[in-house]
Write an enzyme that holds these catalytic residues in place. Structure first.
Site: not given
Length: 354
Positions: A180, A232
């Site tokens: 990763s 948001k």
């Protein structure tokens, strides 16, 4: 059976106590780190690995070889030194450089946690090396990381790119895992060397979080969230997550994955990116077949070989530790060592029963 039950209960209590002590010690170390004064953080430590390797060899020679063999070996070394000095004098007389400029290899370590915390010292080590490195030098990074936060590992990868941008050869050695975010870093290297059973890949993105909205509702607890801007906040742990919010969150993950794939493809163009960017992992030999790495081997072999052809320096930025931190770290290591021994004994007992 009663004995096994009592023993199991005792073991659980012991593990609980150990974890509690580790938590307290970790807090002590963290407090000491926060109290460290600016300007006294630490210093750069540089070791010549050629000399350390030579010292180890000489100790083995003293222990293994006879007096006659040591005498003959010493005679051969003196002949080699004499021949080298003679060659240098001749070069100087001919108007050439008296000594050949040797290649230099700088070795650094990156041991990554989920926040890539090591980047704080890593960037200082790289900055220091770049002030001295010549174009024909090499930087070797021994990298160990299972990945973590995207932005943190993005910054760590950018530090490695600074080396590439300077035109200096970069080799990454992986002995255990570079997955990763770890592979996000490793793929920048000109050459990747991984041990046969090192874990490589995991080119994917994952995010997970619990949701307590039903539990809060059951206990008549209202959760209010106020935002300005449609996106948001998308998904939340405490309120109801609409399908639109989930779709937006998934879309963000897909965008991050696309960026990750483009990043890998930029530095490893021979990779079949759609084949390997599934989030799957491979061991060393499998990784070389998928062009994720260039060579199967350990960092030890690579660095020992480098010592034969270059001056090799280990570079590490070390923080100065307060007495509080030293005591905390010593206690922590002692507890961890004892805990490891307990687990090892239990593992052996289980194996013997089988």
């Amino acid at each position: 059976m009663e004995f096994l039950s009592d023993y199991g209960l005792f073991l659980l209590k012991a593990i609980t106590v150990v974890i509690a002590i580790l938590f307290v010690v970790g807090g002590v170390v963290a407090v000491g780190a926060r109290n460290r004064k600016p300007g006294s953080e630490g210093e750069l430590s540089v070791r010549k690995l050629n000399d350390e390797l030579e010292d180890d060899r000489e100790q083995l020679e003293d222990a293994i070889l006879s007096k006659d063999e040591l005498k003959a070996l010493d005679k051969d070394k003196k002949k080699e030194d004499k021949a080298r000095l003679k060659a240098e004098k001749k070069r100087s007389k001919d108007g050439l450089e008296s000594r050949e400029v040797r290649k230099r290899v700088f070795v650094m370590d990156f041991d990554g946690d989920i926040q890539a915390s090591a980047v704080d010292t890593f960037r200082r080590e790289i900055t220091a090396v770049l002030t001295m490195a010549r174009p024909d030098d090499e930087v070797v990074v021994r990298l160990e990381s299972g990945g973590g936060m995207v932005h943190s590992y993005g910054l760590a990868a950018s530090q490695l790119k600074r080396i590439r941008d300077k035109g200096i050869a970069l080799t990454v050695c992986v002995d255990r895992v570079a997955a990763s975010g770890g592979y996000m870093m490793a793929c920048i290297a000109n050459r990747i060397v991984a041990a046969p059973f090192a874990i490589i890949g995991s080119i994917g993105v994952v995010a997970q979080l619990p949701n307590f909205s039903r539990l809060l509702k059951k206990h008549d607890v209202d959760y209010e969230l106020f935002t300005a801007g449609e996106y948001k906040r998308t998904v939340t742990m405490f309120g109801h997550n609409s399908m639109k919010a989930k779709d937006k969150f998934q879309s963000d993950l897909e965008d991050t994955h696309d960026l990750f794939k483009a990043h890998v493809k930029q530095f490893r163009p021979r990779i079949e990116i759609e084949k390997v960017a599934t989030g799957d992992i491979w061991y060393g030999q499998q990784a070389i077949e998928n062009k994720l790495i260039d060579e199967v081997g350990t960092s030890d072999d690579y660095i020992v070989a480098a010592c034969d052809r270059a001056d090799v320096f280990g570079v590490r930025y070390e923080h100065r530790k307060t007495l509080q931190e030293k005591l905390g770290i010593s206690l922590q290591k002692g507890i961890e060592s004892a805990f490891t021994r307990i687990l090892t004994v239990l593992s052996r007992q289980q194996q013997s029963k089988g």
